[in-house]
Enzyme design. Structure first.
Site, short mmCIF file in Angstrom:
data_model
loop_
_atom_site.label_atom_id
_atom_site.label_comp_id
_atom_site.label_asym_id
_atom_site.label_seq_id
_atom_site.Cartn_x
_atom_site.Cartn_y
_atom_site.Cartn_z
N ARG A 102 30.98 86.59 9.37
CA ARG A 102 32.01 87.64 9.42
C ARG A 102 32.43 87.98 10.85
O ARG A 102 33.55 88.43 11.09
CB ARG A 102 31.48 88.89 8.70
N ILE B 4 40.13 94.62 7.74
CA ILE B 4 39.19 93.72 7.07
C ILE B 4 38.31 94.65 6.23
O ILE B 4 37.76 95.62 6.73
CB ILE B 4 38.36 92.87 8.05
N SER B 5 38.26 94.39 4.94
CA SER B 5 37.64 95.33 4.01
C SER B 5 36.16 95.53 4.29
O SER B 5 35.47 94.65 4.82
CB SER B 5 37.81 94.85 2.56
N GLN B 6 35.68 96.70 3.91
CA GLN B 6 34.25 97.00 3.97
C GLN B 6 33.49 95.95 3.14
O GLN B 6 33.90 95.63 2.02
CB GLN B 6 34.02 98.40 3.39
N PRO B 7 32.40 95.39 3.66
CA PRO B 7 31.64 94.39 2.91
C PRO B 7 31.27 94.82 1.50
O PRO B 7 31.36 94.03 0.55
CB PRO B 7 30.41 94.15 3.79
#
Length: 215
Positions: free
Chosen positions: A37, A63-66
């Site tokens: 990532r 970028i989205s939260q995992p």
């Protein structure tokens, strides 16, 4: 693209955090454990790469939260060879997860500059989804139908075009609500006339742009 022992160690901690937060699909966790990532981040922000939070990538996108990526991926119940449409390519991270899960991925991005950047970048990592630029709220009719559809932006309502482009037995995972908070929905198309809706937790996504999104 360096992926050092330090990066791998940070990634293992993140995956354990996702497990602790309730993600149970080991295939999803394994896929996310393989994707570096940190390569989506500029060097100055590397310490943010393995924190469980969203991060700006420009053009009003993140970028989205995992955890969000894991949650949506788990709801999709991806099977090897599934044909999946992703609405909102963004950084491309979610598309990489879907590719790792063995899906055939079609991904569309509204922001032209972001589309161009991600279209060039992902193949360098070894991921080659089918990239499209345009209004994702209308889906991609030319390549329909799809086994699964995932929307990675908050919609004011469920776009009818997306349900129409689903295979019978397929599902749409989409956050629906206002500009601040959305409920995660999974809509399963049991027949042309029967859609089964499941409602999950609240999330906060950037707005879905387009004709059937936020104008």
């Amino acid at each position: 693209m360096e992926d050092s022992y330090k990066h791998q160690g940070m990634r293992r901690k993140l995956i354990q955090k996702l497990r602790d937060k309730g993600i149970e699909d080991e295939r999803v966790l394994s896929a996310m454990g393989k994707i570096p990532r940190h390569v989506f981040f500029e060097n100055a922000f590397l310490e943010h790469a393995y924190q469980d939070k969203a991060f700006p990538i420009g053009h009003g996108q993140t970028i989205s939260q995992p955890y969000t990526v894991a949650f949506q991926s788990e709801l999709l119940e991806v099977k090897q060879g599934d044909k999946i449409l992703e609405i909102g390519t963004g950084s491309g991270y979610q598309a990489c997860v879907l590719c790792e899960l063995g899906a055939r991925v079609y991904t569309i991005e509204y922001q032209k500059d972001l589309y161009e950047r991600t279209r060039r970048f992902l193949p360098q990592m070894g991921y080659k989804p089918h990239f499209f630029s345009g209004d994702g709220s209308k889906g991609i009719l030319a390549h329909a139908p799809y086994d699964k559809i995932i929307v990675t932006a908050g919609a004011p309502s469920v776009p009818s075009a997306l349900l129409e482009q689903l295979n019978i037995g397929g599902c749409l995972v989409i956050p629906v609500g206002d500009n601040q908070i959305q409920q995660m929905l999974r809509l399963t198309k049991e027949s042309e006339k029967k859609i089964v809706k499941e409602v999950f937790s609240n999330f906060s996504f950037v707005p879905l742009k387009g004709e059937q999104g936020w104008q």
